[in-house]
Motif scaffolding. Structure first.
Motif, mmCIF file in Angstrom:
data_model
loop_
_atom_site.group_PDB
_atom_site.id
_atom_site.type_symbol
_atom_site.label_atom_id
_atom_site.label_comp_id
_atom_site.label_asym_id
_atom_site.label_seq_id
_atom_site.Cartn_x
_atom_site.Cartn_y
_atom_site.Cartn_z
ATOM 1 N N VAL A 1 89.957 67.659 81.739
ATOM 2 C CA VAL A 1 90.663 67.795 82.978
ATOM 3 C C VAL A 1 90.335 69.331 83.707
ATOM 4 N N ASP B 1 91.048 71.246 86.968
ATOM 5 C CA ASP B 1 91.918 71.670 87.749
ATOM 6 C C ASP B 1 93.048 71.974 87.774
ATOM 7 N N ASN C 1 96.047 69.314 89.026
ATOM 8 C CA ASN C 1 96.112 67.874 87.890
ATOM 9 C C ASN C 1 96.775 67.947 86.545
ATOM 10 N N SER D 1 88.579 62.885 82.691
ATOM 11 C CA SER D 1 87.882 63.776 83.729
ATOM 12 C C SER D 1 88.250 63.106 85.380
ATOM 13 N N GLU D 2 88.163 64.325 86.104
ATOM 14 C CA GLU D 2 88.380 63.682 87.446
ATOM 15 C C GLU D 2 87.204 63.188 87.742
ATOM 16 N N GLY D 3 85.827 63.768 87.058
ATOM 17 C CA GLY D 3 84.754 62.895 87.234
ATOM 18 C C GLY D 3 84.060 62.153 86.517
ATOM 19 N N ASN E 1 93.019 59.235 91.098
ATOM 20 C CA ASN E 1 93.023 60.690 91.243
ATOM 21 C C ASN E 1 93.287 60.670 89.782
ATOM 22 N N ALA E 2 93.114 61.883 88.989
ATOM 23 C CA ALA E 2 93.478 61.769 87.388
ATOM 24 C C ALA E 2 95.115 61.948 87.315
ATOM 25 N N SER E 3 95.731 62.694 87.446
ATOM 26 C CA SER E 3 97.543 63.056 87.578
ATOM 27 C C SER E 3 97.947 62.022 88.364
#
Length: 373
Positions: free
Chosen positions: A231, A233, A236, A326-328, A355-357
């Motif tokens: 991750v 960001d 996040n 991860s985000e992507g 979204n990851a979070s």
């Protein structure tokens, strides 16, 4: 007979003295000056087309180019002043970027005065160096969340509003040193980031060792850890820390490389939870997960294509490690293969993924619900 010192036409040569050093300051001339603005945004260039006041020297250059082009029978190579917006944009009526009244004749709309400039290139800083969190709203929210701050920087001549007053008052009540610096100095400290005249210095985060975190979680009645696989960001990361602390996790571990660490942004997003929940950095995520498995933890990875439904996760009541991708790209290949099971969150077909979070918060809430039942 005259000596050599009295001969005519003698060549006087002074003795060579020791060369005086620069004290290392000469290397500053080799440093980069940041990104170069295009010609139509440089007020000193004849191709300037900005909306700010045209300098007299630039107007002279453009007039000279017009005359030369007319004599040669070609089009002048000059800009068109007033055709390209080079200001910082419209004000927000008391929110966000501070504004100043524009001179009469521009409709009275508040804008930030001064041409847009390219930020300087940030120099490489050591990992243990303190970080500056800037901006009126971010600084105010960070102090409200009790983010540990070691200094408050306030630019000279700053426009005082309610946020600045609250920040200064809070810093004074907590004994945080308040330093008044010039805008140029604050620009240098922030690397050219728009700071709105205020910033707080946040100390480097003290990471927990993974072995200590694992041992402390095992001793807990309901062991629960969260792993973030790449991750990047920090917002996040801060949001996951906040959710993990809210739903009873004993810690979070992240990779040392190619992943977000505890920065000032992560501090602020966690709303102070980063001060209560330990975070560890691991050299190899796969090795850390295998170590947790050897201690009796079940490792589950959140995956949109997982074979296990989150609401059917019976392993949630035992020692558990929840891995968030991860985000992507989601979970890495080796990390996904190391997980004991992949868990999917049921969502409607119109939405591809969360979204990851957000995914971490949903999964942790379900784990807490099962444990409470």
């Amino acid at each position: 007979m005259p000596g050599n010192s009295q001969r005519r036409n003698i060549r006087q040569v002074s003795k060579k003295t020791a060369v005086k050093g620069t004290g290392g300051k000469g290397k500053d001339t080799l440093k980069g000056r940041g990104k170069t603005l295009p010609a139509d945004e440089r007020p000193w260039h004849k191709g300037y087309s900005g909306t700010e006041k045209l300098p007299s020297k630039t107007a002279w250059k453009q007039d000279k180019e017009r005359k030369a082009a007319a004599a040669e029978g070609r089009a002048p190579k000059i800009g068109k002043p007033g055709t390209k917006d080079t200001t910082w944009g419209r004000g927000s009526g008391g929110k966000g970027t501070p504004t100043k009244r524009t001179p009469a004749g521009r409709g009275g709309a508040p804008t930030r005065s001064g041409p847009r400039v390219a930020p300087g290139r940030k120099s490489l800083t050591p990992k243990d160096a303190p970080e500056l969190l800037v901006g009126r709203n971010p600084v105010n929210e960070a102090l409200r969340a009790h983010v540990p701050a070691t200094a408050l920087y306030v630019a000279q001549g700053i426009d005082i509003d309610e946020r600045v007053s609250e920040v200064v008052r809070t810093a004074g009540d907590r004994g945080i040193p308040i330093l008044e610096v010039s805008r140029a100095e604050l620009d240098r400290l922030t690397g050219g980031v728009l700071h709105q005249g205020i910033g707080i210095q946040v100390p480097p985060y003290a990471y927990e060792t993974f072995d200590d975190m694992l041992a402390a979680s095992i001793e807990h009645p309901e062991p629960l850890l969260v792993a973030l696989d790449g991750v990047t960001d920090p917002r996040n990361l801060g949001a996951v820390i906040r959710s993990a602390a809210a739903f009873g996790a004993q810690g979070i571990f992240v990779p040392e490389r190619r992943a977000a660490g505890i920065t000032a942004t992560a501090w602020r997003t966690s709303a102070g939870a980063a001060a209560r929940l330990p975070v560890a950095q691991v050299t190899n995520m796969t090795r850390a997960l295998k170590q947790a498995q050897s201690e009796g933890f079940v490792v589950v990875g959140l995956d949109a294509d997982g074979e296990t439904d989150l609401y059917q996760l019976e392993a949630a009541v035992g020692p558990l490690v929840v891995v968030v991708g991860s985000e992507g790209r989601g979970l890495g290949r080796l990390v996904g293969q190391t997980c004991d099971m992949r868990v999917s969150i049921p969502i409607v077909s119109e939405v591809e993924s969360l979204n990851a979070s957000v995914a971490a918060a949903v999964a942790l809430a379900e784990v807490a619900r099962r444990r409470a039942a």
